[in-house]
Scaffold this active site. Sequence first.
Site, short mmCIF file in Angstrom:
data_model
loop_
_atom_site.label_atom_id
_atom_site.label_comp_id
_atom_site.label_asym_id
_atom_site.label_seq_id
_atom_site.Cartn_x
_atom_site.Cartn_y
_atom_site.Cartn_z
N ASP A 144 0.85 -1.20 0.00
CA ASP A 144 0.00 0.00 0.00
C ASP A 144 0.88 1.25 0.00
O ASP A 144 1.89 1.32 0.72
CB ASP A 144 -0.92 -0.02 1.23
CG ASP A 144 -2.06 0.97 1.12
OD1 ASP A 144 -3.22 0.53 1.01
OD2 ASP A 144 -1.80 2.19 1.12
N ILE A 145 0.48 2.23 -0.78
CA ILE A 145 1.27 3.46 -0.91
C ILE A 145 1.23 4.30 0.37
O ILE A 145 2.12 5.12 0.61
CB ILE A 145 0.78 4.27 -2.14
CG1 ILE A 145 1.86 5.22 -2.64
CG2 ILE A 145 -0.51 5.01 -1.83
CD1 ILE A 145 1.55 5.81 -4.00
N ASN B 122 -12.87 -3.41 2.11
CA ASN B 122 -13.89 -2.37 2.15
C ASN B 122 -14.73 -2.42 0.88
O ASN B 122 -14.18 -2.52 -0.22
CB ASN B 122 -13.23 -0.99 2.28
CG ASN B 122 -12.49 -0.84 3.59
OD1 ASN B 122 -13.01 -1.19 4.65
ND2 ASN B 122 -11.27 -0.32 3.55
N VAL C 98 -11.00 2.79 -3.72
CA VAL C 98 -10.64 2.31 -5.05
C VAL C 98 -11.63 1.21 -5.46
O VAL C 98 -11.71 0.17 -4.80
CB VAL C 98 -9.20 1.75 -5.06
CG1 VAL C 98 -8.84 1.25 -6.45
CG2 VAL C 98 -8.20 2.81 -4.60
N HIS D 101 -10.08 -5.34 -3.47
CA HIS D 101 -8.75 -5.55 -2.89
C HIS D 101 -8.90 -5.99 -1.45
O HIS D 101 -9.79 -5.54 -0.73
CB HIS D 101 -7.89 -4.28 -2.97
CG HIS D 101 -8.57 -3.04 -2.48
ND1 HIS D 101 -9.52 -2.37 -3.22
CD2 HIS D 101 -8.44 -2.34 -1.32
CE1 HIS D 101 -9.94 -1.32 -2.55
NE2 HIS D 101 -9.31 -1.29 -1.38
N HIS E 102 -6.92 -5.93 2.06
CA HIS E 102 -5.79 -5.39 2.81
C HIS E 102 -5.26 -6.48 3.73
O HIS E 102 -6.03 -7.12 4.47
CB HIS E 102 -6.23 -4.23 3.71
CG HIS E 102 -6.77 -3.03 3.01
ND1 HIS E 102 -6.04 -1.87 2.84
CD2 HIS E 102 -7.98 -2.79 2.45
CE1 HIS E 102 -6.78 -0.96 2.21
NE2 HIS E 102 -7.97 -1.49 1.96
P1 AMP Z 1 -9.84 1.32 0.27
O1 AMP Z 1 -10.24 2.50 1.12
O2 AMP Z 1 -10.13 0.01 0.94
O3 AMP Z 1 -10.43 1.42 -1.11
O4 AMP Z 1 -8.27 1.36 0.17
C1 AMP Z 1 -7.57 1.82 -0.95
C2 AMP Z 1 -6.10 1.75 -0.62
O5 AMP Z 1 -5.36 1.91 -1.79
C3 AMP Z 1 -5.62 2.81 0.38
O6 AMP Z 1 -5.07 2.16 1.53
C4 AMP Z 1 -4.54 3.57 -0.42
O7 AMP Z 1 -3.44 3.96 0.37
C5 AMP Z 1 -4.16 2.54 -1.48
N1 AMP Z 1 -3.61 3.08 -2.70
C6 AMP Z 1 -4.10 4.09 -3.46
N2 AMP Z 1 -3.33 4.30 -4.55
C7 AMP Z 1 -2.31 3.40 -4.47
C8 AMP Z 1 -1.19 3.10 -5.28
N3 AMP Z 1 -0.93 3.78 -6.42
N4 AMP Z 1 -0.36 2.11 -4.91
C9 AMP Z 1 -0.59 1.42 -3.76
N5 AMP Z 1 -1.65 1.64 -2.96
C10 AMP Z 1 -2.49 2.63 -3.29
#
Ligand code: AMP
Length: 126
Positions: free
Chosen positions: A35-36, A97, A106, A110, A112
Amino acid sequence: MPYIYDDQNVFAKILRGEIPNDTVLETEHTLAFRDIGPQTPDHVLVIPKGSYVTQDHFSQEASDAEIVDFNRAVGRICATLGVSPGDGGAGYRTISNAGTDAVQEVPHFHLHILAGRPLGRMIGKG
Ligand code: AMP
Protein backbone atom coordinates in the site's frame (compact mmCIF):
# COMPACT_ATOMS: atom_id res chain seq x y z
CA MET A 1 -28.29 -3.16 -9.76
CA PRO A 2 -25.39 -4.93 -11.48
CA TYR A 3 -21.83 -3.81 -10.88
CA ILE A 4 -20.28 -1.48 -13.43
CA TYR A 5 -16.48 -1.56 -13.44
CA ASP A 6 -14.60 1.73 -13.89
CA ASP A 7 -11.45 0.84 -15.82
CA GLN A 8 -9.87 4.21 -14.96
CA ASN A 9 -9.44 3.32 -11.28
CA VAL A 10 -5.88 3.34 -9.93
CA PHE A 11 -5.59 -0.44 -9.57
CA ALA A 12 -6.71 -0.97 -13.15
CA LYS A 13 -3.90 1.40 -14.16
CA ILE A 14 -1.44 -0.61 -12.05
CA LEU A 15 -2.59 -3.83 -13.73
CA ARG A 16 -2.09 -2.25 -17.17
CA GLY A 17 1.41 -1.13 -16.14
CA GLU A 18 0.52 2.54 -16.46
CA ILE A 19 1.67 3.36 -12.94
CA PRO A 20 4.29 1.55 -10.85
CA ASN A 21 3.75 -0.64 -7.83
CA ASP A 22 5.86 -2.36 -5.19
CA THR A 23 5.00 -5.97 -6.03
CA VAL A 24 5.03 -8.62 -3.31
CA LEU A 25 3.60 -11.48 -5.38
CA GLU A 26 2.24 -11.98 -8.86
CA THR A 27 0.43 -15.08 -10.07
CA GLU A 28 -1.70 -15.94 -13.10
CA HIS A 29 -4.84 -14.27 -11.71
CA THR A 30 -3.63 -12.19 -8.75
CA LEU A 31 -1.32 -9.27 -7.96
CA ALA A 32 -0.19 -8.21 -4.49
CA PHE A 33 1.70 -4.99 -3.78
CA ARG A 34 2.51 -2.72 -0.88
CA ASP A 35 0.00 0.00 0.00
CA ILE A 36 1.27 3.46 -0.91
CA GLY A 37 0.09 4.81 2.46
CA PRO A 38 0.81 1.97 4.86
CA GLN A 39 -1.24 1.86 8.06
CA THR A 40 1.03 -0.80 9.59
CA PRO A 41 4.67 -1.85 9.04
CA ASP A 42 3.41 -4.51 6.64
CA HIS A 43 0.41 -3.35 4.58
CA VAL A 44 -0.15 -5.36 1.44
CA LEU A 45 -3.03 -5.11 -1.02
CA VAL A 46 -4.10 -8.27 -2.83
CA ILE A 47 -6.14 -7.80 -6.00
CA PRO A 48 -7.53 -10.08 -8.68
CA LYS A 49 -6.41 -9.26 -12.21
CA GLY A 50 -10.03 -9.52 -13.35
CA SER A 51 -12.44 -6.60 -13.30
CA TYR A 52 -14.32 -6.97 -10.00
CA VAL A 53 -15.53 -4.08 -7.88
CA THR A 54 -16.00 -5.71 -4.47
CA GLN A 55 -15.46 -8.99 -2.68
CA ASP A 56 -19.07 -10.07 -3.20
CA HIS A 57 -18.77 -9.26 -6.90
CA PHE A 58 -15.59 -11.35 -7.10
CA SER A 59 -17.11 -14.19 -5.07
CA GLN A 60 -20.16 -14.37 -7.28
CA GLU A 61 -18.69 -13.84 -10.73
CA ALA A 62 -15.04 -14.92 -10.75
CA SER A 63 -14.09 -18.37 -11.98
CA ASP A 64 -13.09 -21.11 -9.56
CA ALA A 65 -9.53 -20.78 -10.86
CA GLU A 66 -9.43 -17.06 -10.04
CA ILE A 67 -10.88 -17.61 -6.56
CA VAL A 68 -8.49 -20.44 -5.73
CA ASP A 69 -5.53 -18.47 -7.07
CA PHE A 70 -6.47 -15.41 -5.00
CA ASN A 71 -6.86 -17.35 -1.76
CA ARG A 72 -3.66 -19.33 -2.27
CA ALA A 73 -1.88 -16.04 -2.90
CA VAL A 74 -3.05 -14.71 0.49
CA GLY A 75 -1.49 -17.72 2.18
CA ARG A 76 1.75 -17.29 0.30
CA ILE A 77 1.95 -13.60 1.18
CA CYS A 78 1.41 -14.32 4.90
CA ALA A 79 4.19 -16.88 4.70
CA THR A 80 6.47 -14.43 2.88
CA LEU A 81 5.80 -11.72 5.46
CA GLY A 82 6.38 -14.19 8.29
CA VAL A 83 3.12 -13.25 10.00
CA SER A 84 1.26 -16.57 10.02
CA PRO A 85 0.47 -17.67 13.61
CA GLY A 86 0.72 -21.23 12.34
CA ASP A 87 4.37 -20.60 11.62
CA GLY A 88 5.31 -18.66 14.75
CA GLY A 89 4.28 -15.27 13.37
CA ALA A 90 2.54 -12.58 15.40
CA GLY A 91 -0.56 -12.50 13.21
CA TYR A 92 -2.29 -10.17 10.82
CA ARG A 93 -5.69 -8.75 9.89
CA THR A 94 -7.45 -8.78 6.54
CA ILE A 95 -9.95 -6.10 5.56
CA SER A 96 -12.00 -5.64 2.42
CA ASN A 97 -13.89 -2.37 2.15
CA ALA A 98 -16.95 -2.37 -0.12
CA GLY A 99 -19.08 0.63 -1.00
CA THR A 100 -19.92 3.83 0.79
CA ASP A 101 -20.48 2.64 4.37
CA ALA A 102 -17.06 1.00 4.31
CA VAL A 103 -15.47 4.05 2.63
CA GLN A 104 -14.08 2.08 -0.31
CA GLU A 105 -11.74 4.46 -2.13
CA VAL A 106 -10.64 2.31 -5.05
CA PRO A 107 -13.44 0.50 -6.91
CA HIS A 108 -11.42 -2.60 -7.74
CA PHE A 109 -11.74 -5.43 -5.21
CA HIS A 110 -8.75 -5.55 -2.89
CA LEU A 111 -7.92 -7.30 0.34
CA HIS A 112 -5.79 -5.39 2.81
CA ILE A 113 -3.31 -7.53 4.77
CA LEU A 114 -2.23 -5.56 7.82
CA ALA A 115 0.55 -6.75 10.09
CA GLY A 116 3.73 -5.85 11.90
CA ARG A 117 2.36 -4.36 15.12
CA PRO A 118 -0.49 -4.98 17.58
CA LEU A 119 -3.69 -4.05 15.75
CA GLY A 120 -6.10 -3.44 18.62
CA ARG A 121 -9.76 -4.33 18.50
CA MET A 122 -11.52 -5.19 15.30
CA ILE A 123 -13.28 -1.95 14.43
CA GLY A 124 -13.54 1.71 15.43
CA LYS A 125 -16.72 3.63 16.18
CA GLY A 126 -16.79 5.19 12.69
P1 AMP B 1 -9.84 1.32 0.27
O1 AMP B 1 -10.24 2.50 1.12
O2 AMP B 1 -10.13 0.01 0.94
O3 AMP B 1 -10.43 1.42 -1.11
O4 AMP B 1 -8.27 1.36 0.17
C1 AMP B 1 -7.57 1.82 -0.95
C2 AMP B 1 -6.10 1.75 -0.62
O5 AMP B 1 -5.36 1.91 -1.79
C3 AMP B 1 -5.62 2.81 0.38
O6 AMP B 1 -5.07 2.16 1.53
C4 AMP B 1 -4.54 3.57 -0.42
O7 AMP B 1 -3.44 3.96 0.37
C5 AMP B 1 -4.16 2.54 -1.48
N1 AMP B 1 -3.61 3.08 -2.70
C6 AMP B 1 -4.10 4.09 -3.46
N2 AMP B 1 -3.33 4.30 -4.55
C7 AMP B 1 -2.31 3.40 -4.47
C8 AMP B 1 -1.19 3.10 -5.28
N3 AMP B 1 -0.93 3.78 -6.42
N4 AMP B 1 -0.36 2.11 -4.91
C9 AMP B 1 -0.59 1.42 -3.76
N5 AMP B 1 -1.65 1.64 -2.96
C10 AMP B 1 -2.49 2.63 -3.29
